[in-house]
Structure formats: C-alpha cells, structure tokens
Design a protein around this motif. Structure first.
Motif, PDB file in Angstrom:
ATOM      1  N   PRO A  11       0.812  -1.223   0.180  1.00 11.50           N
ATOM      2  CA  PRO A  11       0.114   0.079  -0.052  1.00 11.50           C
ATOM      3  C   PRO A  11       0.753   1.251  -0.080  1.00 11.50           C
ATOM      4  O   PRO A  11       0.549   2.326  -0.692  1.00 11.50           O
ATOM      5  N   ASP A  12       1.958   1.190   0.764  1.00 13.54           N
ATOM      6  CA  ASP A  12       2.710   2.695   0.939  1.00 13.54           C
ATOM      7  C   ASP A  12       3.451   2.693  -0.349  1.00 13.54           C
ATOM      8  O   ASP A  12       3.383   3.946  -1.011  1.00 13.54           O
ATOM      9  N   GLU A  13       3.883   1.771  -1.242  1.00  9.36           N
ATOM     10  CA  GLU A  13       4.383   2.060  -2.409  1.00  9.36           C
ATOM     11  C   GLU A  13       3.374   2.378  -3.587  1.00  9.36           C
ATOM     12  O   GLU A  13       3.809   3.200  -4.254  1.00  9.36           O
ATOM     13  N   ILE A  14       2.314   1.829  -3.666  1.00  6.10           N
ATOM     14  CA  ILE A  14       1.156   2.185  -4.636  1.00  6.10           C
ATOM     15  C   ILE A  14       0.981   3.733  -4.360  1.00  6.10           C
ATOM     16  O   ILE A  14       0.660   4.347  -5.033  1.00  6.10           O
ATOM     17  N   LEU A  15       0.675   3.924  -2.965  1.00  2.00           N
ATOM     18  CA  LEU A  15       0.085   5.209  -2.706  1.00  2.00           C
ATOM     19  C   LEU A  15       1.075   6.424  -3.016  1.00  2.00           C
ATOM     20  O   LEU A  15       0.810   7.235  -3.660  1.00  2.00           O
ATOM     21  N   ALA A  16       2.505   6.064  -2.914  1.00  4.55           N
ATOM     22  CA  ALA A  16       3.425   7.043  -3.411  1.00  4.55           C
ATOM     23  C   ALA A  16       3.263   7.141  -4.952  1.00  4.55           C
ATOM     24  O   ALA A  16       3.492   8.298  -5.437  1.00  4.55           O
ATOM     25  N   ALA A  17       3.177   5.969  -5.458  1.00  2.88           N
ATOM     26  CA  ALA A  17       2.961   6.112  -7.126  1.00  2.88           C
ATOM     27  C   ALA A  17       1.796   6.894  -7.563  1.00  2.88           C
ATOM     28  O   ALA A  17       1.908   7.743  -8.359  1.00  2.88           O
ATOM     29  N   TYR A  18       0.776   6.591  -6.876  1.00  6.65           N
ATOM     30  CA  TYR A  18      -0.486   7.537  -7.066  1.00  6.65           C
ATOM     31  C   TYR A  18      -0.277   8.854  -6.760  1.00  6.65           C
ATOM     32  O   TYR A  18      -0.644   9.628  -7.763  1.00  6.65           O
ATOM     33  N   ASP A  19       0.560   9.313  -5.748  1.00  4.52           N
ATOM     34  CA  ASP A  19       0.608  10.582  -5.607  1.00  4.52           C
ATOM     35  C   ASP A  19       1.478  11.231  -6.581  1.00  4.52           C
ATOM     36  O   ASP A  19       1.132  12.476  -7.170  1.00  4.52           O
TER      37      ASP A  19
END
Length: 266
Positions: A11-19
């Motif tokens: 989740p942290d990696e995907i959220l960073a990519a989304y941001d």
C-alpha cells in the motif's frame, strides 16, 4: 487510516506512485484544461465546464494558510468554483480544519481504493434482461447522465456536458459502459484513461435502486478492467463511497487513504 492490505500489494508503494502520477504530475483531464504548479501546490483550471481545483500540495503548518488563501484569490479572479481534493495522508495533519476555516465546504468523504486490473477481468454474469452498451459516443454519454440521475437522484447535465467535450477533443481518454434494461439505463460508469500513468480511474457505477445487489456494478468493473489491461494500465483506482467500498474490498481493492472534496464558491 489503517491500510487494508491484500496479498501482493504494498500500500505505501502504491500510494506513493499514485501521489506522483495521478496528483503531482497528472496530465490535464479535459479539453482546454490547464495544470500548473505554483510553489507547493498543483492545480487545474478546467475552464467553464471542466473540473477546477487543487490536485496536490506539499504544505506545513507555516505555509498552509497562505497557500489556501492564494487558491481562493486565483480561482475567485477567474470566477470559478473550485475543489481542493484533500487526502487524509496530506500534510499538515490539520489541513482539513484549515480548509474549513477558510470557507471551503466539505462533501462526504470517499475512500481511495486501488487494485491490479488483470485479476479483475473475468466475466460476471448479468441479470436476465440486462445488456451492456459499450460504445463511447454521444448517445452513451446521454444514457450515462440519465443513469446517474436514477442512481443518485441528482442532475447529470453538467457531467454530460463535460464528457461530451472530452468525447469531441480526446476520445482516447474516455471509456463508457451503460447497463440497459430494454432501452432504460439502470447503471452507468466511465473510465478515465489519462496518458503516462499506471492508474485507470473508475467513476460512476451507481445502480438504480430496483436493480441493486444483482451483480451489475461488478460486471461494469470487470468490463473496465479488461479494457484497462488492453490499454496498458496496471491499476484501477476508485474514490469509493460507503456503498461501493465493501463490494470493491471483496473484489480485492486496497484502501489507501480517505479523500474529501472541499468546495469553494466564489
């Protein structure tokens, strides 16, 4: 919030990519829309019919109030209402309170949810009497507006006008699917396919009350997942209402953050 984690997703990696891809470096989402970064804020002016607002910010306790005031001045000078799209992981921690204090009005919060598209491409049986219309044309957009009205009880005229502009100028960025009972639209959804991102955005999907709980929403997700994979997108992204969140969680979507639209009327 605590992330709801599914196997294989960080989740942290995907959220960073989304941001990074869908907020800070997001391409414009409609004809005539202009995105600019001014200091610590990325904003879009969508023109008279498009979406205008703040996509991303990098603020702290010292800079937040001045940045909010600047957006009010900027969009006010244009005569635009605008939305500050706030996420629960945004800084500073009291940013939502500062937006309210500046006169912005919060709409109901939604949950940012993401899933890998490929596992969601399987066929979902439709109820008897239901067929999907998958062409993205003027008729489909008008049907989508009517489905929106029936599902949510709100006027879909502004949405229809905005999507017709996208259809005319950038049809490759828009996919539309409408579930029909005979000739009546009972559910409608669209997908936003912006270039240079890994995330295909799922929007709409509201179902007329008499047709809820029969798999139509899931069928529309599956249809859009197949199209996203064909177009080279890895993830599906949804701003999920409380009604759709449990369905999406069962399908394997991961909850990453809570997003709240804060609106300002000049």
């Amino acid at each position: 919030m605590t992330n709801t984690k599914h196997p294989g997703l960080d989740p942290d990696e995907i959220l960073a990519a989304y941001d990074r891809e869908a907020r800070r470096h997001r391409p414009p989402d409609g004809p005539g829309a202009v995105i600019e970064q001014v200091g610590p804020v990325v904003r879009q002016d969508g023109g008279p019919n498009g979406w205008s607002g703040v996509l991303w910010s990098d603020l702290d306790e010292r800079s937040a109030d001045a940045a909010i005031a600047e957006q009010i001045r900027h969009f006010g000078a244009l005569g635009r209402e605008f939305e500050w799209k706030h996420y629960s992981h945004d800084a500073p921690a009291d940013l939502a309170d500062r937006l309210r204090a500046a006169g912005l009005v919060a709409e109901p919060p939604e949950t940012l949810m993401v899933a890998e598209a490929a596992p969601l491409t399987g066929e979902v049986p439709l109820p008897e009497g239901i067929r999907l219309r998958t062409e993205a044309d003027r008729t489909a957009i008008e049907l989508l507006g009517e489905a929106h009205r029936r599902a949510f009880g709100t006027d879909g005229a502004k949405l229809t006008r905005s999507l017709l502009e996208v259809l005319d100028s950038a049809p490759e960025t828009l996919a539309v699917v409408v579930a029909l009972a005979g000739d009546e639209p009972v559910c409608g959804a669209r997908m936003e396919l912006l270039p240079n991102t890994s995330f295909a955005g799922l929007w709409g999907g509201g179902t007329a009350p008499e047709w809820r709980g029969r798999g139509i929403y899931r069928a529309l997700v599956a249809h859009r997942a197949r199209l996203a994979v064909e177009r080279g997108y890895r993830y599906l992204q949804v701003d999920a209402s409380d009604q759709s969140r449990p369905i999406l969680a069962r399908l394997g979507f991961t909850a990453l953050s809570v997003t709240t639209p804060f609106n300002y009327q000049p």
